[in-house]
Design an enzyme around this catalytic site. Structure first.
Site, PDB file in Angstrom:
ATOM      1  N   GLU A 137       0.260  20.912  74.725  1.00  9.89           N
ATOM      2  CA  GLU A 137      -1.020  21.579  75.009  1.00  9.89           C
ATOM      3  C   GLU A 137      -2.192  20.850  74.337  1.00  9.89           C
ATOM      4  O   GLU A 137      -3.257  21.436  74.153  1.00  9.89           O
ATOM      5  CB  GLU A 137      -0.986  23.049  74.550  1.00  9.89           C
ATOM      6  CG  GLU A 137       0.118  23.902  75.136  1.00  9.89           C
ATOM      7  CD  GLU A 137       0.037  24.129  76.651  1.00  9.89           C
ATOM      8  OE1 GLU A 137      -0.901  23.611  77.282  1.00  9.89           O
ATOM      9  OE2 GLU A 137       0.924  24.808  77.180  1.00  9.89           O
TER      10      GLU A 137
ATOM     11  N   HIS B 158      -2.496  28.706  69.542  1.00  6.90           N
ATOM     12  CA  HIS B 158      -1.850  29.247  70.749  1.00  6.90           C
ATOM     13  C   HIS B 158      -0.563  29.939  70.339  1.00  6.90           C
ATOM     14  O   HIS B 158       0.271  29.342  69.651  1.00  6.90           O
ATOM     15  CB  HIS B 158      -1.562  28.102  71.725  1.00  6.90           C
ATOM     16  CG  HIS B 158      -0.674  28.484  72.866  1.00  6.90           C
ATOM     17  ND1 HIS B 158      -0.960  29.539  73.714  1.00  6.90           N
ATOM     18  CD2 HIS B 158       0.494  27.969  73.314  1.00  6.90           C
ATOM     19  CE1 HIS B 158      -0.002  29.642  74.633  1.00  6.90           C
ATOM     20  NE2 HIS B 158       0.902  28.694  74.408  1.00  6.90           N
TER      21      HIS B 158
ATOM     22  N   HIS C  98       1.902  34.363  79.749  1.00  3.25           N
ATOM     23  CA  HIS C  98       2.234  33.231  78.864  1.00  3.25           C
ATOM     24  C   HIS C  98       1.865  33.505  77.401  1.00  3.25           C
ATOM     25  O   HIS C  98       2.723  33.417  76.523  1.00  3.25           O
ATOM     26  CB  HIS C  98       1.521  31.962  79.370  1.00  3.25           C
ATOM     27  CG  HIS C  98       1.854  30.725  78.616  1.00  3.25           C
ATOM     28  ND1 HIS C  98       1.976  29.493  79.193  1.00  3.25           N
ATOM     29  CD2 HIS C  98       2.100  30.512  77.298  1.00  3.25           C
ATOM     30  CE1 HIS C  98       2.276  28.586  78.278  1.00  3.25           C
ATOM     31  NE2 HIS C  98       2.356  29.191  77.106  1.00  3.25           N
TER      32      HIS C  98
ATOM     33  N   GLU D 101     -12.105  48.709  65.034  1.00  2.00           N
ATOM     34  CA  GLU D 101     -12.496  47.407  64.467  1.00  2.00           C
ATOM     35  C   GLU D 101     -12.670  46.324  65.554  1.00  2.00           C
ATOM     36  O   GLU D 101     -13.357  45.319  65.319  1.00  2.00           O
ATOM     37  CB  GLU D 101     -11.435  46.927  63.464  1.00  2.00           C
ATOM     38  CG  GLU D 101     -10.126  46.593  64.132  1.00  2.00           C
ATOM     39  CD  GLU D 101      -9.056  45.983  63.221  1.00  2.00           C
ATOM     40  OE1 GLU D 101      -9.388  45.235  62.303  1.00  2.00           O
ATOM     41  OE2 GLU D 101      -7.880  46.269  63.458  1.00  2.00           O
TER      42      GLU D 101
ATOM     43  N   HIS E  89       2.588  33.046  71.564  1.00  2.00           N
ATOM     44  CA  HIS E  89       3.206  33.833  72.634  1.00  2.00           C
ATOM     45  C   HIS E  89       3.300  35.286  72.166  1.00  2.00           C
ATOM     46  O   HIS E  89       4.367  35.752  71.757  1.00  2.00           O
ATOM     47  CB  HIS E  89       4.581  33.262  72.984  1.00  2.00           C
ATOM     48  CG  HIS E  89       4.516  31.907  73.619  1.00  2.00           C
ATOM     49  ND1 HIS E  89       5.647  31.199  73.992  1.00  2.00           N
ATOM     50  CD2 HIS E  89       3.463  31.119  73.960  1.00  2.00           C
ATOM     51  CE1 HIS E  89       5.281  30.043  74.528  1.00  2.00           C
ATOM     52  NE2 HIS E  89       3.956  29.969  74.516  1.00  2.00           N
TER      53      HIS E  89
HETATM   54  P1  13P Z   1       4.873  22.528  72.715  1.00  2.00           P
HETATM   55  O1  13P Z   1       6.229  22.635  72.066  1.00  2.00           O
HETATM   56  O2  13P Z   1       4.728  21.245  73.501  1.00  2.00           O
HETATM   57  O3  13P Z   1       3.765  22.741  71.727  1.00  2.00           O
HETATM   58  O4  13P Z   1       4.773  23.686  73.811  1.00  2.00           O
HETATM   59  C1  13P Z   1       4.941  25.023  73.462  1.00  2.00           C
HETATM   60  C2  13P Z   1       4.115  25.934  74.294  1.00  2.00           C
HETATM   61  O5  13P Z   1       3.904  27.064  73.897  1.00  2.00           O
HETATM   62  C3  13P Z   1       3.565  25.457  75.581  1.00  2.00           C
HETATM   63  O6  13P Z   1       2.620  26.337  76.088  1.00  2.00           O
HETATM   64 ZN    ZN Z   2       2.836  28.392  75.256  1.00  2.00          ZN
END
Ligand code: 13P
Ligand code: ZN
Length: 294
Positions: free
Chosen positions: A121, A145, A216, A175, A147
């Site tokens: 990413e 980023h 995602h 908040e 999940h």
């Molecule tokens: P990477 O292991 O390449 O960082 O990818 C993980 C991910 O969450 C892709 O969206």
């Molecule tokens: Zn991801």
């Protein structure tokens, strides 16, 4: 003469902050396997601190153009690396990269001692950094980023609109409008890892500090590790409350009203865009956008 103390790069404050944040994310359950990635734009004095341990690799294409980041150095998670392992083996899981003078290539200068590349990413991270560096006069340094389970769950049941996600998340905890007053943006499902999703995300980052990737995860941006992690945590906690609420019943008996948000904004000195303070028809979070008057 000033005494020169050689510092192990792993002991520096920025490295320790990065490692702690990655581990905090792991402990929240947001980083199954190699899920998620983190990047930090280093300060000039941190680059100087690290220089002793740098070894320059080959220039590689970034996959995006980021002229606003020419010559900058970033500490980044490696592609395929597990957040679980960052604290155990940072030099295997992380790398420092340098961006070239054109903002089109990068080279690794530290880390990934057993081989590998920066996160897949990287285009999203660097394009977001470029937008935020410009918009905040260089203050923002972190792009994260993750999940995040509850936010992802909501992308299956709420309309994928900035207005709907922002308003529903704001209502879940008082908040929230104070922590993310500009709201959150939503990117529809797209193939991850490329320039297209990076362009869509960085466009949203011009307006927001948070972008949700449908089905995602989430991207958050901020000044430092605490603020960026805190932002991700606050949004995900609000999403968890909404998931719990929706699991009990589809509507709310009571909630925070638009006028109450306006009072809150005044007292907490934040400005809340009126586009999120629409009058709702009914109390169902999942009502189609047309029915919510936006
Ligand atoms: P990477 O292991 O390449 O960082 O990818 C993980 C991910 O969450 C892709 O969206
Ligand atoms: Zn991801």
């Amino acid at each position: 003469m000033e005494e020169y103390i050689k510092m192990n790069i792993l002991d520096t404050e920025f490295m320790q902050g990065f490692i702690r944040m990655a581990n905090d994310g792991w402990e929240q359950g947001w980083h199954e396997r190699n899920g998620g990635n983190l990047s930090y734009r280093m300060k000039p004095e941190e680059v100087v601190q690290g220089k002793e341990s740098f070894k320059e690799g080959q220039w590689q294409p970034i996959g995006a153009k980021v002229p606003g980041l020419a010559g900058e150095f970033f500490l980044v998670t490696g592609s395929g690396k597990y957040f679980r392992n960052v604290i155990l083996s940072p030099e295997d899981s992380l790398c420092i990269i340098e961006v070239d003078k054109q903002g089109e290539n990068y080279r690794r200068v530290w880390g990934l001692v057993n081989g590998g590349k920066p996160t897949s990413e990287l285009p999203s991270h660097l394009m977001n950094h470029e937008v935020k560096k410009k918009a905040t006069d260089g203050k923002y340094r972190v792009i994260y980023h993750a999940h995040t389970t509850n936010v992802i769950a909501l992308t299956f049941v709420l309309p994928l609109k900035d207005e709907v996600f922002t308003r529903e998340l704001w209502e879940m905890a008082t908040e929230c409008p104070v922590v993310f007053p500009s709201g959150v943006g939503v990117v529809p499902w797209m193939v991850p890892g490329g320039r297209e999703i990076a362009a869509a995300t960085s466009e949203l980052m011009k307006e927001y500090d948070v972008a949700i990737w449908a089905h995602h995860g989430m991207f958050a941006s901020g000044e430092d590790f605490d603020l960026t992690f805190g932002l991700m945590h606050t949004v995900e906690k609000a999403a968890e409350i909404l998931v719990k609420t929706l699991s009990m019943r589809p509507d709310k008996l009571q909630t925070i009203q638009p006028e109450e948000f306006r009072h809150l904004a005044e007292d907490f000195h934040v400005s809340l865009p009126e586009k999120f303070l629409f009058e709702k028809q009914g109390t169902q979070s999942t009502a189609p956008v047309e029915k919510q008057g936006i």
